[in-house]
Design a protein around this motif. Structure first.
Motif, PDB file in Angstrom:
ATOM      1  N   ASP A 200       0.869  -1.670   0.733  1.00 32.26           N
ATOM      2  CA  ASP A 200      -0.440   0.036  -0.289  1.00 32.26           C
ATOM      3  C   ASP A 200       1.050   1.860  -0.402  1.00 32.26           C
ATOM      4  O   ASP A 200       1.137   2.423   0.474  1.00 32.26           O
ATOM      5  CB  ASP A 200      -0.615   0.022   0.737  1.00 32.26           C
ATOM      6  N   ARG A 201       2.188   1.004   0.049  1.00 31.10           N
ATOM      7  CA  ARG A 201       3.459   2.145  -0.008  1.00 31.10           C
ATOM      8  C   ARG A 201       3.098   3.111  -1.170  1.00 31.10           C
ATOM      9  O   ARG A 201       2.271   2.582  -2.448  1.00 31.10           O
ATOM     10  CB  ARG A 201       4.297   1.657  -0.343  1.00 31.10           C
TER      11      ARG A 201
ATOM     12  N   PRO B  99      -2.719  17.161   3.539  1.00 31.12           N
ATOM     13  CA  PRO B  99      -3.974  15.720   2.606  1.00 31.12           C
ATOM     14  C   PRO B  99      -4.126  16.088   1.175  1.00 31.12           C
ATOM     15  O   PRO B  99      -4.269  15.254   0.183  1.00 31.12           O
ATOM     16  CB  PRO B  99      -4.654  15.010   3.635  1.00 31.12           C
ATOM     17  N   ASP B 100      -4.125  17.263   0.873  1.00 34.70           N
ATOM     18  CA  ASP B 100      -4.557  17.228  -0.689  1.00 34.70           C
ATOM     19  C   ASP B 100      -3.272  17.063  -1.484  1.00 34.70           C
ATOM     20  O   ASP B 100      -3.467  17.495  -2.566  1.00 34.70           O
ATOM     21  CB  ASP B 100      -5.139  18.593  -0.564  1.00 34.70           C
TER      22      ASP B 100
ATOM     23  N   GLY C 108       0.667   9.645  -5.127  1.00 39.52           N
ATOM     24  CA  GLY C 108       1.534   8.305  -5.683  1.00 39.52           C
ATOM     25  C   GLY C 108       0.471   6.809  -5.378  1.00 39.52           C
ATOM     26  O   GLY C 108       1.312   5.780  -4.788  1.00 39.52           O
ATOM     27  N   PHE C 109      -0.356   7.203  -4.148  1.00 42.57           N
ATOM     28  CA  PHE C 109      -0.949   5.924  -3.267  1.00 42.57           C
ATOM     29  C   PHE C 109      -1.893   5.841  -3.925  1.00 42.57           C
ATOM     30  O   PHE C 109      -2.481   6.603  -5.410  1.00 42.57           O
ATOM     31  CB  PHE C 109      -1.209   6.725  -2.007  1.00 42.57           C
ATOM     32  N   ARG C 110      -1.896   4.023  -4.549  1.00 43.01           N
ATOM     33  CA  ARG C 110      -3.605   3.844  -5.718  1.00 43.01           C
ATOM     34  C   ARG C 110      -4.622   4.588  -4.647  1.00 43.01           C
ATOM     35  O   ARG C 110      -4.963   4.898  -3.491  1.00 43.01           O
ATOM     36  CB  ARG C 110      -3.490   2.283  -5.171  1.00 43.01           C
TER      37      ARG C 110
ATOM     38  N   PRO D  12      -4.226   7.319   3.911  1.00 46.19           N
ATOM     39  CA  PRO D  12      -2.475   7.030   4.188  1.00 46.19           C
ATOM     40  C   PRO D  12      -2.073   7.903   5.800  1.00 46.19           C
ATOM     41  O   PRO D  12      -0.813   6.925   5.263  1.00 46.19           O
ATOM     42  CB  PRO D  12      -1.661   7.045   2.757  1.00 46.19           C
ATOM     43  N   TYR D  13      -2.353   8.752   5.752  1.00 41.18           N
ATOM     44  CA  TYR D  13      -1.140   9.660   7.312  1.00 41.18           C
ATOM     45  C   TYR D  13      -1.800   8.009   7.847  1.00 41.18           C
ATOM     46  O   TYR D  13      -1.259   7.299   9.092  1.00 41.18           O
ATOM     47  CB  TYR D  13      -2.261  10.019   7.101  1.00 41.18           C
ATOM     48  N   GLU D  14      -3.092   7.370   8.272  1.00 36.27           N
ATOM     49  CA  GLU D  14      -3.616   6.767   9.462  1.00 36.27           C
ATOM     50  C   GLU D  14      -3.329   5.539   9.297  1.00 36.27           C
ATOM     51  O   GLU D  14      -2.689   4.398  10.509  1.00 36.27           O
ATOM     52  CB  GLU D  14      -5.224   6.746   9.735  1.00 36.27           C
TER      53      GLU D  14
END
Length: 490
Positions: free
Chosen positions: A271-272, A407-408, A412-414, A420-422
């Motif tokens: 998930d990276r 967050p905006d 690069g994440f799917r 992704p932070y959590e």
């Protein structure tokens, strides 16, 4: 793609005439018009009232057939409609299923052999908008990459241990001269060797997805001001490569130098975000000023060729590099110039700017880009490189701050990886609780520091002075002292 080559054949009788030196159509910079007896621009009628840049913007709204028709009206419009960016946009917007690269975007889009491209004499047309891209595509890089002031030189080291990196070098750009030379990629990769094995493999080159053989044809025969840069994030799977230390993966193509330590994004597993790219490009290709995503650091290893780098630290006390414009929240970065234009207009100023460092990463060397540093890179010669982003321990707090508070801007994440932070915090809590606690404490101190700075600005006193304390400053105070703090005022 429409068959519109016949519309250009009326100029076939011009083929073979002597080419004009300089711009292929003889277009000259606009300053030459001051002493000219004749100017082709008057032939465009009412459009003569518009600046050249606006004319080119209007032409962007037309499709290929209309561009050809307008180009037939007069020599001046022929020159305007030969602007390569117009045809590049058309090609990318409607790419053909198959094609052969023919040296220019216009010839490729129209499927015109080079000998079928008309060469008209437009030597009495004066336009910076038309001449400058040609000029920038052919300037010598030599004056910009040589005579680097000693104070600006990027440090060069044979190698580093993980302990040395962690203690001293985590926030400093440097070049390592030895680790890459152990890689199989360094020993075996050339453009020709990759072409023999991956000719039909599709790679991403900015806005196009081409077979490698097509990109190599483009790479060897183009005159773009900003050549397409092959920058593929899925190359490991596409090429069937193995990555890892030789003692763990005997057939490894490459591996990160040990000095960079653990990449903490690895706690996310599959998930990276995107982290590794193959980079191939001709001379003059490269990346204009930017920071790496998600507050990550990076290394960039040159397997073939060489690259020039110019870099600046990021700080709330320092402006962005000359010629770069950043929105207030730093979510929008605008560098409106091509690399060549930036070198022409801003390189001298940049070289004198505090914090500027420069260097050439040669074949078989690897450069470290610390988190948050601005950098521009350009290929001095055709080059092959591998780059990888990572979160070192020393920059964990920066990554947490970025993921949590911007967050905006996270990338690069799917799409199916939500919050992704959590996820990152939870996984760090499971695998590296001590590091997470330390990073959170650093963030807490930074937040408190920001509040103190804000209180000093508004009230002219610190929290320790209290409501009844005395302060001669009074009112607003914009002096932040010389403590080296890089915190931003909210």
């Amino acid at each position: 793609m429409p068959d519109i080559t016949s519309l250009d054949n009326h100029c076939d009788d011009m083929v073979g005439h002597n080419a004009i030196l300089g711009h292929p159509l003889g277009v000259k910079p606009s300053g030459n018009a001051l002493f000219a007896r004749k100017n082709l621009r008057v032939t465009i009628g009412s459009f003569n009232l518009l600046p050249d840049e606006l004319i080119l913007i209007l032409l962007e709204f037309l499709e290929g057939r209309s561009l050809l028709h307008i180009g037939q009206t007069c020599k001046a419009f022929y020159a305007f409609t030969r602007a390569e960016d117009l045809w590049k946009s058309l090609f990318i917007g409607s790419p053909p299923a198959s094609f052969t690269w023919k040296g220019t975007w216009r010839s490729t889009y129209l499927n015109l052999p080079p000998l079928k491209t008309a060469i008209l004499d437009c030597s009495t047309l004066y336009s910076d908008a038309l001449h400058r891209p040609f000029y920038c595509a052919h300037i010598s890089l030599g004056p910009y990459i040589t005579n680097i002031p000693s104070r600006n030189e990027i440090a060069r080291l044979p190698n580093l241990s993980p302990e040395e990196f962690q203690e001293k070098w985590f926030n400093t750009p440097f070049i390592l001269t030895e680790p890459v030379k152990e890689w199989s990629a360094y020993k075996n990769w050339t453009v020709e060797s990759l072409l023999s094995e991956y000719a039909e493999t599709i790679f991403r080159a900015e806005a196009v997805d081409w077979p490698f053989k097509t990109y190599v044809e483009y790479m060897k025969n183009n005159s773009d001001e900003s050549p397409l840069y092959l920058f593929d994030r899925a190359f490991v799977s596409k090429m069937g490569l193995k990555i890892g230390r030789p003692d763990e993966e005997p057939d490894a193509t490459y591996w990160p130098p040990p000095c960079f330590g653990d990449d903490l994004f690895s706690v996310l597993g599959n998930d990276r975000p995107d982290r590794q790219w193959l980079i191939i490009g001709p001379e003059r290709s490269g990346s204009s000023f930017h920071k790496d995503p998600n507050a990550t650091s990076a290394w960039n290893a040159v397997v073939r060729g060489s690259k020039y780098w110019i870099m600046f630290p990021s700080s709330s006390k320092l402006p962005p590099p000359p010629g770069v414009y950043v929105s207030e929240d730093q979510s929008e970065v605008t560098s409106p110039l091509s690399i060549a234009e930036w070198l022409l207009g801003f390189h001298s100023e940049a070289r004198r700017t505090p914090g500027c460092i420069e260097g050439i990463c040669q074949e078989g060397e690897i450069l470290h880009v610390p988190s948050g540093w601005w950098h521009l890179v350009v290929n001095i010669e055709p080059a092959i490189a591998i780059t990888q982003n990572f979160i070192p321990r020393a920059h964990l707090s920066a990554a947490l701050d970025f993921l949590g508070n911007k967050p905006d801007q996270v990338s690069g994440f799917r799409k199916d990886v939500h919050n992704p932070y959590e996820r990152f915090v939870n996984n760090m809590r499971e695998e590296h609780p001590d590091l997470l606690e330390q990073a959170c404490e650093e963030l807490k101190k930074k937040t408190e520091g920001k509040k103190r700075k804000w209180d000093e600005i508004i009230h002219g006193k610190t929290e320790q002075e209290g409501a009844g304390g005395s302060s001669e400053a009074g009112g607003f105070s914009f002096g932040f002292g010389d403590d080296g703090s890089d915190v931003e005022v909210p």
